[in-house]
Design a protein around this motif. Sequence first.
Motif, PDB file in Angstrom:
ATOM      1  N   ARG A 201      42.297  50.919  75.904  1.00  0.00           N
ATOM      2  CA  ARG A 201      42.967  51.076  74.616  1.00  0.00           C
ATOM      3  C   ARG A 201      42.883  49.775  73.827  1.00  0.00           C
ATOM      4  NH1 ARG A 201      45.346  54.482  78.177  1.00  0.00           N
ATOM      5  NH2 ARG A 201      46.305  56.401  77.397  1.00  0.00           N
ATOM      6  N   LEU A 202      42.927  49.904  72.520  1.00  0.00           N
ATOM      7  CA  LEU A 202      42.944  48.739  71.649  1.00  0.00           C
ATOM      8  C   LEU A 202      44.315  48.071  71.729  1.00  0.00           C
ATOM      9  CD1 LEU A 202      41.478  47.112  69.379  1.00  0.00           C
ATOM     10  CD2 LEU A 202      42.483  48.747  67.753  1.00  0.00           C
ATOM     11  N   LEU A 203      44.330  46.778  71.994  1.00  0.00           N
ATOM     12  CA  LEU A 203      45.594  46.043  72.060  1.00  0.00           C
ATOM     13  C   LEU A 203      46.160  45.844  70.660  1.00  0.00           C
ATOM     14  CD1 LEU A 203      44.457  43.371  74.662  1.00  0.00           C
ATOM     15  CD2 LEU A 203      46.166  45.165  75.059  1.00  0.00           C
ATOM     16  N   PRO A 204      47.449  46.148  70.460  1.00  0.00           N
ATOM     17  CA  PRO A 204      48.024  46.017  69.111  1.00  0.00           C
ATOM     18  C   PRO A 204      47.846  44.642  68.493  1.00  0.00           C
ATOM     19  CG  PRO A 204      49.503  47.272  70.521  1.00  0.00           C
ATOM     20  CD  PRO A 204      48.396  46.760  71.415  1.00  0.00           C
ATOM     21  N   ARG A 205      47.793  43.587  69.304  1.00  0.00           N
ATOM     22  CA  ARG A 205      47.643  42.259  68.711  1.00  0.00           C
ATOM     23  C   ARG A 205      46.272  42.055  68.052  1.00  0.00           C
ATOM     24  NH1 ARG A 205      47.691  41.043  74.291  1.00  0.00           N
ATOM     25  NH2 ARG A 205      45.765  40.113  75.138  1.00  0.00           N
ATOM     26  N   TYR A 206      45.345  43.001  68.317  1.00  0.00           N
ATOM     27  CA  TYR A 206      44.012  42.901  67.709  1.00  0.00           C
ATOM     28  C   TYR A 206      43.769  43.948  66.622  1.00  0.00           C
ATOM     29  CZ  TYR A 206      42.843  39.530  71.322  1.00  0.00           C
ATOM     30  OH  TYR A 206      42.824  38.411  72.126  1.00  0.00           O
ATOM     31  N   TYR A 207      44.831  44.643  66.184  1.00  0.00           N
ATOM     32  CA  TYR A 207      44.650  45.609  65.103  1.00  0.00           C
ATOM     33  C   TYR A 207      44.058  44.935  63.860  1.00  0.00           C
ATOM     34  CZ  TYR A 207      47.388  49.325  67.446  1.00  0.00           C
ATOM     35  OH  TYR A 207      47.843  50.298  68.295  1.00  0.00           O
ATOM     36  N   ASP A 208      44.556  43.736  63.548  1.00  0.00           N
ATOM     37  CA  ASP A 208      44.053  43.040  62.371  1.00  0.00           C
ATOM     38  C   ASP A 208      42.590  42.628  62.564  1.00  0.00           C
ATOM     39  OD1 ASP A 208      44.912  41.596  59.730  1.00  0.00           O
ATOM     40  OD2 ASP A 208      43.805  40.088  60.880  1.00  0.00           O
ATOM     41  N   PRO A 237      38.850  59.775  69.657  1.00  0.00           N
ATOM     42  CA  PRO A 237      39.910  58.880  70.133  1.00  0.00           C
ATOM     43  C   PRO A 237      40.815  59.477  71.199  1.00  0.00           C
ATOM     44  CG  PRO A 237      40.464  59.751  67.975  1.00  0.00           C
ATOM     45  CD  PRO A 237      39.052  60.175  68.256  1.00  0.00           C
ATOM     46  N   ASP A 238      40.621  60.739  71.543  1.00  0.00           N
ATOM     47  CA  ASP A 238      41.419  61.340  72.612  1.00  0.00           C
ATOM     48  C   ASP A 238      40.623  61.462  73.915  1.00  0.00           C
ATOM     49  OD1 ASP A 238      44.019  62.467  73.295  1.00  0.00           O
ATOM     50  OD2 ASP A 238      42.980  64.381  73.548  1.00  0.00           O
ATOM     51  N   MET A 247      37.153  54.621  73.726  1.00  0.00           N
ATOM     52  CA  MET A 247      38.455  53.967  73.586  1.00  0.00           C
ATOM     53  C   MET A 247      39.469  55.006  73.152  1.00  0.00           C
ATOM     54  SD  MET A 247      39.287  50.570  71.309  1.00  0.00           S
ATOM     55  CE  MET A 247      39.179  51.314  69.671  1.00  0.00           C
ATOM     56  N   ARG A 248      40.593  55.059  73.857  1.00  0.00           N
ATOM     57  CA  ARG A 248      41.657  55.981  73.463  1.00  0.00           C
ATOM     58  C   ARG A 248      42.505  55.338  72.369  1.00  0.00           C
ATOM     59  NH1 ARG A 248      43.184  60.612  75.953  1.00  0.00           N
ATOM     60  NH2 ARG A 248      42.019  60.034  77.833  1.00  0.00           N
ATOM     61  N   LEU A 249      42.742  56.116  71.321  1.00  0.00           N
ATOM     62  CA  LEU A 249      43.507  55.613  70.184  1.00  0.00           C
ATOM     63  C   LEU A 249      44.272  56.797  69.601  1.00  0.00           C
ATOM     64  CD1 LEU A 249      43.662  52.771  68.750  1.00  0.00           C
ATOM     65  CD2 LEU A 249      42.086  53.696  67.056  1.00  0.00           C
ATOM     66  N   LEU A 257      47.349  51.255  62.827  1.00  0.00           N
ATOM     67  CA  LEU A 257      46.124  50.541  62.500  1.00  0.00           C
ATOM     68  C   LEU A 257      45.740  50.763  61.037  1.00  0.00           C
ATOM     69  CD1 LEU A 257      43.539  48.957  63.374  1.00  0.00           C
ATOM     70  CD2 LEU A 257      42.563  51.180  63.993  1.00  0.00           C
ATOM     71  N   ILE A 258      45.790  52.029  60.605  1.00  0.00           N
ATOM     72  CA  ILE A 258      45.404  52.366  59.230  1.00  0.00           C
ATOM     73  C   ILE A 258      46.476  51.957  58.234  1.00  0.00           C
ATOM     74  CG2 ILE A 258      44.943  54.291  57.659  1.00  0.00           C
ATOM     75  CD1 ILE A 258      43.640  55.733  60.103  1.00  0.00           C
ATOM     76  N   GLY A 259      47.730  52.309  58.525  1.00  0.00           N
ATOM     77  CA  GLY A 259      48.800  52.094  57.564  1.00  0.00           C
ATOM     78  C   GLY A 259      49.168  50.639  57.348  1.00  0.00           C
ATOM     79  N   ASP A 260      49.068  49.833  58.407  1.00  0.00           N
ATOM     80  CA  ASP A 260      49.536  48.455  58.319  1.00  0.00           C
ATOM     81  C   ASP A 260      48.420  47.416  58.236  1.00  0.00           C
ATOM     82  OD1 ASP A 260      52.021  49.634  58.617  1.00  0.00           O
ATOM     83  OD2 ASP A 260      52.213  49.123  60.746  1.00  0.00           O
ATOM     84  N   HIS A 261      47.193  47.821  58.533  1.00  0.00           N
ATOM     85  CA  HIS A 261      46.114  46.838  58.610  1.00  0.00           C
ATOM     86  C   HIS A 261      44.889  47.259  57.793  1.00  0.00           C
ATOM     87  CE1 HIS A 261      48.208  44.537  61.765  1.00  0.00           C
ATOM     88  NE2 HIS A 261      48.637  45.726  62.178  1.00  0.00           N
ATOM     89  N   LEU A 262      44.105  48.204  58.313  1.00  0.00           N
ATOM     90  CA  LEU A 262      42.837  48.537  57.674  1.00  0.00           C
ATOM     91  C   LEU A 262      43.024  49.125  56.279  1.00  0.00           C
ATOM     92  CD1 LEU A 262      39.775  48.713  57.820  1.00  0.00           C
ATOM     93  CD2 LEU A 262      40.019  50.903  59.041  1.00  0.00           C
TER      94      LEU A 262
END
Length: 489
Positions: A201-208, A237-238, A247-249, A257-262
């Motif tokens: 899984r993608l680590l939240p600290r790397y969303y940016d 993503p499933d 990668m599971r997301l 990821l979309i709403g707060d970063h990308l």
Amino acid sequence: MFRHLCKSSRLFCASLALMLPAAAPLGHARPADGTRVEVWITTADHALALAPSTPGRFGDAAENDRLHIAINDRQRYQEMVGFGASLTDSSAWLIQHKLDPGQRDALLKELFGRQPGGLGLSFSRLTIGASDFSRHHYSLADTPDGKPDPELEHFSIEPNRGDVIPVARAMLALNPQLKIMASPWSAPAWMKDSNSLIQGRLLPRYYDAFSRYLLRYVDAYAAEGIPIFALTVQNEPDYEPKDYPGMRLNAAARARLIGDHLGPMIAARGTGPQLFDWDHNWDKPGEPLGVLSDPAANRYVDAVAWHCYGGDVSAQTPVHEAFPDKDAYMTECSGGDWEPVRSGGLPLQARSIIIRSARHWARGALFWNLALDENNGPNAGGCHTCRGVVTIDSRTGAVSRTDEYYALAHASRFVRPGAHRIASGETGGDLDNVAFRNADDGSLVLLVTNAARQPRRFTVGHDGRRFAYTLPPRSLATFVWNPGAARDD
């Protein structure tokens, strides 16, 4: 005209040419006399392969036919982007390195050119880093020691320079209208809890950092003359495949990821690309609904992308109805050697991926690999029984055309970007159809499949007139006519 459209002997092709009426160049109906309907047919055995057939003619049908398709071009739905397939690493490598320049030019003109006789494919997909259809696993920000690189100092599109980039440029040179989307199969390994391209899984600290990684890709490709029309944040993503990047997301993670970063990063750019959510199967519509129900993410999502490997295409409609401002796209479906594809053949592929996806709001439809070799590769894990839209013999460069090629051809050669899907009645049973109105000349295009093992007669009605036609068993047909000058409607 019959060079590669006829799969039988030269004698059969010559006989067919003599029997058929003279036809306009493929993809353009002859100027209508008000009653004539041009017809092209492909049968499941490819004995007829996009072959011009006996024209239909309005006025020769009674009104008591049981199977009837009523066309209403005043009732319009989504505007079409187009049809195509993915330029995977494997496809690009074969086209660039296993075809000589003459073979490569001929194939790309056939697929992406519109005149004379090209398919005019107008939609494609690239992978951001490796997929299962790459020759090895990689991301675009691998580090020599595997350590984190949040500033993306090691970002590079160098792995794509020998194949994907030159082929994509050639595609765009032939069809400047081509829309290209892109999807990652995995974030770089150092961004994930597995520390591997495989699973995790993608680590939240790397969303940016991951958001910047995706936009670095968009900008790097734009600098190469390859504009990226849309992104998804994760292919399937499933699902966490065991032998190729994935990668599971889940919906909650994608929403953050979309709403707060990308999403805010794209909004600040003011130049796109569009964002499509989900990029996975029909069987879990709750996943895209979860993202679209998040107020922060919703404002940045333009469409929902769907795959065909689970569930039913009808799942697209409830999601569209819940969020009618969001588009739908069919972004992956592979042909191959498994059921029901093996026994369903051409009618199944055309019905499911072209006809029914459009009837359920898709603005575009993509098959998976544009090209694979005689061994259904090359690949690095994943599917060993998938096939491409075309098969390239890696020893000789000879090209053969699959069911997916003809399913695409019957749509993309006749339905041009900017066309609208229009209302067409359903007959039920073995016949499926979808209809379009081209914006440039007002011509109407009707695709019909006959899945039965017997011929099927039906009628088509438009503006108070009818014509009758009989389709061969297990076949796909395109009907084109021009009702005259555009009306003020």
